[in-house]
Design a protein around this motif. Structure first.
Motif, mmCIF file in Angstrom:
data_model
loop_
_atom_site.group_PDB
_atom_site.id
_atom_site.type_symbol
_atom_site.label_atom_id
_atom_site.label_comp_id
_atom_site.label_asym_id
_atom_site.label_seq_id
_atom_site.Cartn_x
_atom_site.Cartn_y
_atom_site.Cartn_z
ATOM 1 N N ALA A 37 0.842 -1.188 0.000
ATOM 2 C CA ALA A 37 0.000 0.000 0.000
ATOM 3 C C ALA A 37 0.882 1.245 0.000
ATOM 4 O O ALA A 37 1.826 1.343 0.777
ATOM 5 N N ARG A 38 0.559 2.145 -0.911
ATOM 6 C CA ARG A 38 1.335 3.377 -1.027
ATOM 7 C C ARG A 38 0.445 4.579 -0.769
ATOM 8 O O ARG A 38 -0.735 4.578 -1.091
ATOM 9 N N ARG A 39 1.059 5.583 -0.243
ATOM 10 C CA ARG A 39 0.299 6.815 -0.033
ATOM 11 C C ARG A 39 0.076 7.552 -1.350
ATOM 12 O O ARG A 39 -0.850 8.340 -1.490
ATOM 13 N N SER A 40 0.972 7.295 -2.294
ATOM 14 C CA SER A 40 0.879 7.968 -3.587
ATOM 15 C C SER A 40 0.501 6.978 -4.677
ATOM 16 O O SER A 40 1.002 5.854 -4.715
ATOM 17 N N ARG A 41 -0.395 7.401 -5.543
ATOM 18 C CA ARG A 41 -0.802 6.532 -6.641
ATOM 19 C C ARG A 41 0.350 6.325 -7.610
ATOM 20 O O ARG A 41 0.496 5.271 -8.202
ATOM 21 N N GLU A 42 1.181 7.355 -7.733
ATOM 22 C CA GLU A 42 2.346 7.242 -8.598
ATOM 23 C C GLU A 42 3.291 6.179 -8.080
ATOM 24 O O GLU A 42 3.905 5.440 -8.842
ATOM 25 N N ARG A 43 3.426 6.099 -6.772
ATOM 26 C CA ARG A 43 4.273 5.077 -6.157
ATOM 27 C C ARG A 43 3.756 3.686 -6.520
ATOM 28 O O ARG A 43 4.516 2.783 -6.851
ATOM 29 N N ALA A 44 2.451 3.532 -6.419
ATOM 30 C CA ALA A 44 1.846 2.235 -6.727
ATOM 31 C C ALA A 44 2.073 1.890 -8.197
ATOM 32 O O ALA A 44 2.352 0.736 -8.541
ATOM 33 N N ARG A 45 1.986 2.890 -9.055
ATOM 34 C CA ARG A 45 2.200 2.647 -10.479
ATOM 35 C C ARG A 45 3.657 2.290 -10.736
ATOM 36 O O ARG A 45 3.959 1.476 -11.600
ATOM 37 N N THR A 46 4.540 2.899 -9.979
ATOM 38 C CA THR A 46 5.955 2.567 -10.108
ATOM 39 C C THR A 46 6.198 1.124 -9.686
ATOM 40 O O THR A 46 6.953 0.392 -10.325
ATOM 41 N N ASP A 47 5.538 0.703 -8.611
ATOM 42 C CA ASP A 47 5.652 -0.691 -8.175
ATOM 43 C C ASP A 47 5.154 -1.618 -9.279
ATOM 44 O O ASP A 47 5.768 -2.643 -9.560
ATOM 45 N N ALA A 48 4.040 -1.256 -9.885
ATOM 46 C CA ALA A 48 3.455 -2.085 -10.932
ATOM 47 C C ALA A 48 4.402 -2.189 -12.117
ATOM 48 O O ALA A 48 4.606 -3.266 -12.678
ATOM 49 N N ARG A 49 5.020 -1.070 -12.467
ATOM 50 C CA ARG A 49 5.927 -1.071 -13.614
ATOM 51 C C ARG A 49 7.155 -1.922 -13.336
ATOM 52 O O ARG A 49 7.620 -2.675 -14.188
ATOM 53 N N SER A 50 7.681 -1.792 -12.132
ATOM 54 C CA SER A 50 8.882 -2.553 -11.791
ATOM 55 C C SER A 50 8.550 -4.046 -11.735
ATOM 56 O O SER A 50 9.375 -4.877 -12.106
ATOM 57 N N HIS A 51 7.355 -4.369 -11.288
ATOM 58 C CA HIS A 51 6.945 -5.771 -11.245
ATOM 59 C C HIS A 51 6.788 -6.322 -12.653
ATOM 60 O O HIS A 51 7.271 -7.402 -12.969
ATOM 61 N N ALA A 52 6.122 -5.577 -13.500
ATOM 62 C CA ALA A 52 5.844 -6.047 -14.863
ATOM 63 C C ALA A 52 7.130 -6.239 -15.652
ATOM 64 O O ALA A 52 7.183 -7.032 -16.603
ATOM 65 N N SER A 53 8.174 -5.528 -15.265
ATOM 66 C CA SER A 53 9.428 -5.633 -16.007
ATOM 67 C C SER A 53 10.375 -6.644 -15.357
ATOM 68 O O SER A 53 11.469 -6.853 -15.826
ATOM 69 N N THR A 54 9.900 -7.260 -14.259
ATOM 70 C CA THR A 54 10.715 -8.263 -13.575
ATOM 71 C C THR A 54 10.113 -9.642 -13.757
ATOM 72 O O THR A 54 9.012 -9.885 -13.276
ATOM 73 N N PRO A 55 10.782 -10.512 -14.469
ATOM 74 C CA PRO A 55 10.259 -11.866 -14.676
ATOM 75 C C PRO A 55 10.267 -12.675 -13.379
ATOM 76 O O PRO A 55 11.220 -12.620 -12.616
ATOM 77 N N ARG A 56 9.169 -13.377 -13.168
ATOM 78 C CA ARG A 56 9.087 -14.213 -11.979
ATOM 79 C C ARG A 56 9.702 -15.575 -12.268
ATOM 80 O O ARG A 56 9.520 -16.126 -13.338
ATOM 81 N N LEU A 57 10.400 -16.086 -11.284
ATOM 82 C CA LEU A 57 11.066 -17.367 -11.464
ATOM 83 C C LEU A 57 10.201 -18.525 -10.984
ATOM 84 O O LEU A 57 10.376 -19.648 -11.407
ATOM 85 N N ASP A 58 9.286 -18.214 -10.108
ATOM 86 C CA ASP A 58 8.425 -19.301 -9.605
ATOM 87 C C ASP A 58 7.190 -19.421 -10.478
ATOM 88 O O ASP A 58 6.793 -18.496 -11.147
ATOM 89 N N GLY A 59 6.546 -20.568 -10.449
ATOM 90 C CA GLY A 59 5.360 -20.767 -11.274
ATOM 91 C C GLY A 59 5.695 -21.769 -12.304
ATOM 92 O O GLY A 59 4.996 -22.254 -13.087
#
Ligand SMILES: [Zn+2]
Length: 59
Positions: A37-59
Motif C-alpha cells: 500500500a502506497r500513499r501515492s498513486r504514482e508510487r503504486a504505479r511505479t511498483d506495478a511497472r517494476s513488477h511487470a518488467s521483472t520476470p518471476r522465477l516461480d510458477g
C-alpha cells in the motif's frame, strides 16, 4: 476488473492496475501479484511497472 482468457504462449504478460483503498493506492497484477500500500498513486504505479518488467522465477 478484466476477466478474459488470454492464450498464453511464452512469458505471461503482466497486466497491472492500481486500486485505491482509502488514502492508499495498491498495485495489482493479473498474475496474482499485489504491491504494498502506497500513499501515492504514482508510487503504486511505479511498483506495478517494476513488477511487470521483472520476470518471476516461480510458477
Ligand atoms: Zn504480474
Amino acid at each position: 476488473m478484466l476477466s478474459q482468457d488470454i492464450p498464453v504462449s511464452g512469458p505471461a504478460p503482466h497486466q497491472t492496475t492500481t486500486t485505491e483503498r482509502g488514502s492508499f493506492a495498491v498495485a495489482r497484477c493479473t498474475c496474482g501479484w499485489r504491491g504494498p500500500a502506497r500513499r501515492s498513486r504514482e508510487r503504486a504505479r511505479t511498483d506495478a511497472r517494476s513488477h511487470a518488467s521483472t520476470p518471476r522465477l516461480d510458477g
